[in-house]
Design an enzyme around this catalytic site. Structure first.
Site, mmCIF file in Angstrom:
data_model
loop_
_atom_site.group_PDB
_atom_site.id
_atom_site.type_symbol
_atom_site.label_atom_id
_atom_site.label_comp_id
_atom_site.label_asym_id
_atom_site.label_seq_id
_atom_site.Cartn_x
_atom_site.Cartn_y
_atom_site.Cartn_z
ATOM 1 N N HIS A 167 28.935 41.186 40.388
ATOM 2 C CA HIS A 167 27.503 41.311 40.624
ATOM 3 C C HIS A 167 26.909 42.371 39.706
ATOM 4 O O HIS A 167 27.520 43.407 39.485
ATOM 5 C CB HIS A 167 27.237 41.733 42.072
ATOM 6 C CG HIS A 167 27.583 40.693 43.065
ATOM 7 N ND1 HIS A 167 28.874 40.502 43.516
ATOM 8 C CD2 HIS A 167 26.828 39.753 43.703
ATOM 9 C CE1 HIS A 167 28.890 39.503 44.390
ATOM 10 N NE2 HIS A 167 27.671 39.036 44.524
ATOM 11 N N ASP A 203 41.848 51.281 18.721
ATOM 12 C CA ASP A 203 41.134 50.900 17.495
ATOM 13 C C ASP A 203 41.124 52.031 16.474
ATOM 14 O O ASP A 203 41.352 51.805 15.279
ATOM 15 C CB ASP A 203 39.692 50.516 17.842
ATOM 16 C CG ASP A 203 38.892 50.113 16.612
ATOM 17 O OD1 ASP A 203 39.402 49.302 15.817
ATOM 18 O OD2 ASP A 203 37.760 50.606 16.445
ATOM 19 N N LEU A 246 32.290 36.820 37.680
ATOM 20 C CA LEU A 246 31.775 36.721 39.044
ATOM 21 C C LEU A 246 31.361 38.073 39.617
ATOM 22 O O LEU A 246 31.048 38.183 40.803
ATOM 23 C CB LEU A 246 32.817 36.029 39.932
ATOM 24 C CG LEU A 246 33.272 34.651 39.409
ATOM 25 C CD1 LEU A 246 34.275 34.031 40.358
ATOM 26 C CD2 LEU A 246 32.100 33.714 39.199
#
Lengths: 165, 165, 165, 165, 165, 165
Positions: free
Chosen positions: B79, B130, B77
């Site tokens: 923008h 990672d 949601l």
């Protein structure tokens, strides 16, 4: 541990996507967890939504699943892979006033899926932050870590209870 | 706080991307922070790379900047917006055996850039995970939160020292 | 109508992204609609999920909002733009045994947001198909069209009732 | 049909990416179709472009192929997969004043490619809409459905003539 | 030239997305060019497709326009921006046995669009390579450079004839 | 060579993603190269960064690896595939005043990885351009070509020394 090298770099110290083509294809499975700590009123609001409508966790779950599929785009040296399944679970803990998230990712491949599970948890928690930030800016993501992994040469790894947090 | 509604839902409880078109365009600035806790030997390895070659933090910085630009793809949601600048800073803390990361995001727009800064921090820390996971699977992301924001109707918000963690 | 040229091509017939830089920035708004027709038992299943858990429409709504933000990636000659708001509404119609979807997209810009609204509807309906296909492969997407648009030189356009379907 | 559950949800009603790792790898093939209905003058314009230059269908074909590769990004619970081939065919029907599109997608995998074929058709038709909308806003996408699928446990499925539309 | 610093790094030598928020919004325009050299028979094949069907250049043009919109995803420190227009032109040169490509990108913004134009040219030429590689693996991309730019503090810049190649 | 057809088109001249499902899975390997020519002062600046901080090449290397993973999104008719490894090497040549880049991509699959290697080289060079353009707009990308490929029916292909440039 000191002697192991970081395989993501060549001997010249240059970043690389490590060759995994010679590794056997095995079932890979990784479980990661994490939490977002918040004001008790915010937790109550999320709980209410979970019951009726305005379900923050349902949105976060979808965001997490979608993000897990795009892990190799986000993490520069991660290998692309085909997830065969992803599950996201939430639990609300009133005592610590936090939402806990666990993500399990699975594939059959030559590399592990830890990053997929960790990315899913992180994006789930970020999405909760986004949806509740208007009422609680101070929320904190915490304890995002690998809980368990299976598959590959190193076999099963499990986090020792209480470790690291 | 109880009475404020979660604006990401309609009155029917349906998720929406909230209309922001009537808000004024102001300079937005957000600073987020977080850390990844690890074994001392892992921290030493990262420090060594930072000095010479095999620079884990340089890779994490690029990953973070790139992720900040894709925040609206990850957070359902949020923008879309045009970042005008992003900066990522790392600090190594031997006492707590962790790498701290801060990200500052800026734009001129109708919505804040908190999610961009928080996403940058999260992906920076995930990238460190990672690259070091082969030597330290137990690393934990912790304390990812907003430190400061500026711009918009609510003006300056600053995290109270020691809060939330 | 015959004489108007397709502006997406140069006079040599080559595809282009049409220059819109000279157009004024106005409030743009587009409403699109569409439906997916299905077996009555499938519709009943969706209705049940909407009541309790297993909410197909909640997932489709998120997919639609996310897709609307990526319209310019999917539609080759569409301009990138900043959506200021997106809303997705569903209605279940037992008589025609279909789920109807409407999407409203808004921005302040130099081009319209019709494609964003139409993409949102299409992806919402495709997501419903995906989630229900195991029980009903014969579902059909139908009547996806623009219902209304506002803003820009051409002003308000509204679909004539009953037209086109 | 009533008794079958929607596999995209857990027993608790939470959305998941269903585990497919235990399914055999088979040749998967899916054929989807759909159409965009338009004013006769618009159809004539497209036909003219197809002959000479200004080829709307060539652009739509590329958009469709590219979209099919990104299906798992658009459809939240779809599995990532490796398409081995995609073909897009168009036919112009002056009687019904519509462009028909068919997309065939193929892979060797553990899940079907219906969503890839349906996404390709939808994006092809949306691209046609985009390129012609300046001369015909009232165009309607219609009859987007699966025509045939092969592979996997359920074997061949074929749409009954005249069904669903 | 020696004294100018690379602005993409902080004084500590760390990569950053440079702050551009204080720059004025001006019309930006950039023209880039480049070529792909090939066997004369390959050039003849492309020319034939351009005449009839099998149009390599039409596909490359779409790929170029789409890539220009995603420049900020590919180039780590590039700012996201809204292109207002993109045009791609090809010319076949039998003497040098090459396809030349020019791309013009435009926006109204605070940063230049050179990278968008250069990315468009590069992806156009790579797409030509992809489509013709089965008959000519030895093709070479060459002379990809900025030809002209306008807008911003530095105003107009034009490549000196014959420079750099 | 004349008689071979471009397999990316159907017999009707329509672009397609060629079916590769019947090809055997073999180890694929491709090496591509290219260079960016620049002013000697720019080369000196890059060399300085490589020694200390402000490392242009480290950023370009990450951009190249990330771009190689997204090749199928950029090149319309390229097949998605799983890279098992990617390596990027740079060399600075003071005589020709250029940075040379080589990229090696590897996978086990049904199609070659030439486009992944070529895309990596192109994006590496574009990233160098981006980071140095403030001090040297005239830089030129040149000689981007395939150097070697292995795997598949056609076996090993190697560029003849001096060819094509």
């Amino acid at each position: 541990m000191q002697e192991k090298s970081l395989t993501h770099f060549t001997q010249q110290g240059e970043a690389q996507m490590v060759e995994v083509g010679a590794k056997p294809v095995t079932l890979r499975r990784a479980l990661a967890g994490g939490a977002i700590r918040m004001a008790p009123a915010t937790l109550a609001r999320i709980r209410a939504g979970d019951m009726h409508k305005g379900d923050v966790l349902a949105v976060a779950r979808i965001a997490a699943i979608q993000a897990s599929k795009r892990t190799a785009e986000l993490i520069p040296l991660a290998h692309p892979l085909f997830l065969t399944g992803v599950e996201i679970r939430f639990a609300l803990d009133a005592d610590s006033s936090e939402v806990r998230c666990e993500a399990e990712a699975r594939c059959q491949g030559q590399t592990g899926v830890e990053m997929e599970a960790l990315t899913a948890v992180s994006v789930a928690l970020l999405t909760i932050y986004d949806m509740c930030k208007a009422i609680d800016r101070g929320m904190t993501l915490t304890g995002i870590c690998l809980l368990r992994k299976e598959g590959g040469k190193s076999g099963v790894w499990e986090r020792k209870p209480g470790a690291g947090q």
